[in-house]
Design a protein around this motif. Structure first.
Motif, mmCIF file in Angstrom:
data_model
loop_
_atom_site.group_PDB
_atom_site.id
_atom_site.type_symbol
_atom_site.label_atom_id
_atom_site.label_comp_id
_atom_site.label_asym_id
_atom_site.label_seq_id
_atom_site.Cartn_x
_atom_site.Cartn_y
_atom_site.Cartn_z
ATOM 1 N N PRO A 131 -5.949 18.905 7.790
ATOM 2 C CA PRO A 131 -4.921 18.177 7.033
ATOM 3 C C PRO A 131 -3.541 18.242 7.672
ATOM 4 C CG PRO A 131 -6.321 19.419 5.551
ATOM 5 C CD PRO A 131 -6.673 19.858 6.945
ATOM 6 N N GLN A 132 -3.175 19.404 8.222
ATOM 7 C CA GLN A 132 -1.857 19.518 8.837
ATOM 8 C C GLN A 132 -1.763 18.658 10.099
ATOM 9 O OE1 GLN A 132 1.023 21.095 7.684
ATOM 10 N NE2 GLN A 132 1.752 19.745 9.312
ATOM 11 N N ALA A 133 -2.852 18.624 10.861
ATOM 12 C CA ALA A 133 -2.851 17.796 12.073
ATOM 13 C C ALA A 133 -2.737 16.317 11.714
ATOM 14 C CB ALA A 133 -4.125 18.048 12.877
ATOM 15 N N ILE A 134 -3.389 15.922 10.633
ATOM 16 C CA ILE A 134 -3.298 14.522 10.184
ATOM 17 C C ILE A 134 -1.880 14.204 9.741
ATOM 18 C CG2 ILE A 134 -4.067 12.875 8.432
ATOM 19 C CD1 ILE A 134 -6.790 14.362 8.460
ATOM 20 N N ALA A 135 -1.282 15.126 8.976
ATOM 21 C CA ALA A 135 0.098 14.925 8.519
ATOM 22 C C ALA A 135 1.046 14.809 9.707
ATOM 23 C CB ALA A 135 0.512 16.070 7.603
ATOM 24 N N THR A 136 0.844 15.636 10.708
ATOM 25 C CA THR A 136 1.696 15.608 11.898
ATOM 26 C C THR A 136 1.501 14.318 12.683
ATOM 27 O OG1 THR A 136 1.627 18.029 12.081
ATOM 28 C CG2 THR A 136 2.240 16.785 14.058
ATOM 29 N N GLU B 272 -4.158 13.419 -1.041
ATOM 30 C CA GLU B 272 -4.637 12.324 -1.896
ATOM 31 C C GLU B 272 -5.696 11.495 -1.165
ATOM 32 O OE1 GLU B 272 -1.337 9.999 -3.237
ATOM 33 O OE2 GLU B 272 -0.307 11.719 -4.147
ATOM 34 N N ALA B 273 -5.449 11.197 0.104
ATOM 35 C CA ALA B 273 -6.409 10.417 0.888
ATOM 36 C C ALA B 273 -7.725 11.172 1.046
ATOM 37 C CB ALA B 273 -5.824 10.081 2.252
ATOM 38 N N LEU B 274 -7.621 12.475 1.329
ATOM 39 C CA LEU B 274 -8.837 13.277 1.500
ATOM 40 C C LEU B 274 -9.610 13.396 0.198
ATOM 41 C CD1 LEU B 274 -7.542 16.129 3.856
ATOM 42 C CD2 LEU B 274 -8.914 14.127 4.474
ATOM 43 N N ALA B 275 -8.897 13.455 -0.929
ATOM 44 C CA ALA B 275 -9.572 13.528 -2.224
ATOM 45 C C ALA B 275 -10.395 12.262 -2.471
ATOM 46 C CB ALA B 275 -8.551 13.718 -3.346
ATOM 47 N N ARG B 276 -9.860 11.109 -2.083
ATOM 48 C CA ARG B 276 -10.609 9.851 -2.233
ATOM 49 C C ARG B 276 -11.822 9.821 -1.316
ATOM 50 N NH1 ARG B 276 -6.906 4.660 -1.845
ATOM 51 N NH2 ARG B 276 -8.984 3.719 -2.127
ATOM 52 N N LEU B 277 -11.654 10.306 -0.100
ATOM 53 C CA LEU B 277 -12.780 10.349 0.833
ATOM 54 C C LEU B 277 -13.877 11.286 0.332
ATOM 55 C CD1 LEU B 277 -10.774 10.469 4.174
ATOM 56 C CD2 LEU B 277 -12.198 8.571 3.381
ATOM 57 N N GLU C 180 0.832 -1.194 0.000
ATOM 58 C CA GLU C 180 0.000 0.000 0.000
ATOM 59 C C GLU C 180 0.874 1.254 0.000
ATOM 60 O OE1 GLU C 180 -4.225 -0.441 2.169
ATOM 61 O OE2 GLU C 180 -2.521 -0.446 3.508
ATOM 62 N N SER C 181 0.454 2.263 -0.748
ATOM 63 C CA SER C 181 1.132 3.548 -0.673
ATOM 64 C C SER C 181 0.737 4.232 0.636
ATOM 65 C CB SER C 181 0.730 4.424 -1.861
ATOM 66 O OG SER C 181 -0.637 4.812 -1.740
ATOM 67 N N ILE C 182 1.480 5.286 0.988
ATOM 68 C CA ILE C 182 1.151 6.040 2.202
ATOM 69 C C ILE C 182 -0.258 6.618 2.085
ATOM 70 C CG2 ILE C 182 1.735 8.066 3.575
ATOM 71 C CD1 ILE C 182 4.670 7.544 2.877
ATOM 72 N N ALA C 183 -0.587 7.121 0.894
ATOM 73 C CA ALA C 183 -1.924 7.698 0.684
ATOM 74 C C ALA C 183 -3.003 6.636 0.868
ATOM 75 C CB ALA C 183 -2.017 8.318 -0.706
ATOM 76 N N ASP C 184 -2.743 5.412 0.371
ATOM 77 C CA ASP C 184 -3.713 4.320 0.527
ATOM 78 C C ASP C 184 -3.908 3.971 2.005
ATOM 79 O OD1 ASP C 184 -4.141 4.060 -2.179
ATOM 80 O OD2 ASP C 184 -2.640 2.479 -2.446
ATOM 81 N N GLN C 185 -2.799 3.923 2.741
ATOM 82 C CA GLN C 185 -2.889 3.606 4.168
ATOM 83 C C GLN C 185 -3.669 4.684 4.921
ATOM 84 O OE1 GLN C 185 0.879 2.242 6.020
ATOM 85 N NE2 GLN C 185 1.686 2.165 3.944
ATOM 86 N N LEU C 186 -3.380 5.931 4.601
ATOM 87 C CA LEU C 186 -4.098 7.035 5.252
ATOM 88 C C LEU C 186 -5.583 6.986 4.913
ATOM 89 C CD1 LEU C 186 -1.660 10.048 4.745
ATOM 90 C CD2 LEU C 186 -2.302 9.006 6.927
ATOM 91 N N CYS D 174 -10.866 6.435 6.634
ATOM 92 C CA CYS D 174 -12.169 5.865 6.284
ATOM 93 C C CYS D 174 -12.722 5.063 7.459
ATOM 94 C CB CYS D 174 -12.029 4.981 5.045
ATOM 95 S SG CYS D 174 -13.588 4.338 4.415
ATOM 96 N N ASP D 175 -11.857 4.262 8.082
ATOM 97 C CA ASP D 175 -12.286 3.472 9.243
ATOM 98 C C ASP D 175 -12.716 4.380 10.394
ATOM 99 O OD1 ASP D 175 -11.783 1.129 7.932
ATOM 100 O OD2 ASP D 175 -9.845 0.748 8.899
#
Length: 210
Positions: A29-34, A45-50, A2-8, A13-14
């Protein structure tokens, strides 16, 4: 791998479908990245999929928020499921192996026994597997992909709704009707049972949101 974006995407999603992030809550987004020690790129990328899954919404100059599902969302998702699964059930009634049908039936019956003791997780697992196995039995990659795209929203709506012994029993009864018709190679009976079941699911979900 899995890519990092896929894992995120999977983790976020869960958290949404499991209720960790409540409807209407803001996602930073910054808090998630941190939190995960990654750059903003895989987070975007993860947020775009969501957002594509309609689990979150982005409002200009306001931010990104967990969506608040409404009756229209329920009806649209249920109509999509009904269209896909009506076709899929008819095909499954011709193609699904008898041993797989028997396995799904045993699992549904055992899940109901566990629900009688207050453990609903086996029912949720059995429910998801049954519907996904029926669609998988078509061997139609496009149908499978379309059903898969709706799965996160389906799980989320279920988590937001009510669960009880009677509802589990009613769903299990419909599941067994579908499986028995598939086992008998009764195409029309299987499709009819699937349509009735999904109509009832829609009515229940609408009632929950109301």
């Amino acid at each position: 791998m899995e890519s990092i974006a896929d894992q995120l995407y999977r983790i976020l999603c869960d958290r949404i479908t499991g209720g960790t992030y409540a409807p209407g809550s803001r996602l930073d987004p910054q808090a998630i990245a941190t939190e995960f020690g990654v750059s903003r790129t895989p987070v975007r990328e993860a947020l775009a999929r969501l957002e594509h899954d309609q689990l979150i919404v982005t409002r200009p100059r306001s931010g990104t928020f967990v969506a608040r599902p409404g009756v229209t969302d329920v009806r649209e998702v249920c109509q999509l499921r009904k269209g896909i699964e009506w076709v899929a059930t008819g095909i499954a009634a011709r193609t699904m192996p008898q041993d797989r049908i028997a396995d799904l039936r045993d699992e549904a019956v055992e899940a109901l026994r566990r629900a009688d003791r207050g453990d609903y997780e086996p029912f949720f697992a059995s429910d998801s597997r049954l519907h996904n196995e029926i669609v998988a039995a078509t061997g139609n990659a496009r149908l499978i992909r379309a059903r898969s795209s709706a799965e996160p929203f389906v799980l989320w709506l279920r988590a937001l709704g009510a669960t009880g012994r009677r509802r589990v029993a009613d769903s299990t009864r419909r599941h067994l009707e579908i499986l028995d018709a598939i086992a008998a190679r009764d195409v029309e009976g299987a499709q009819r049972a699937a349509a009735v079941h999904l109509d009832e699911v829609e009515q229940q979900m609408v009632a929950d949101l109301s």
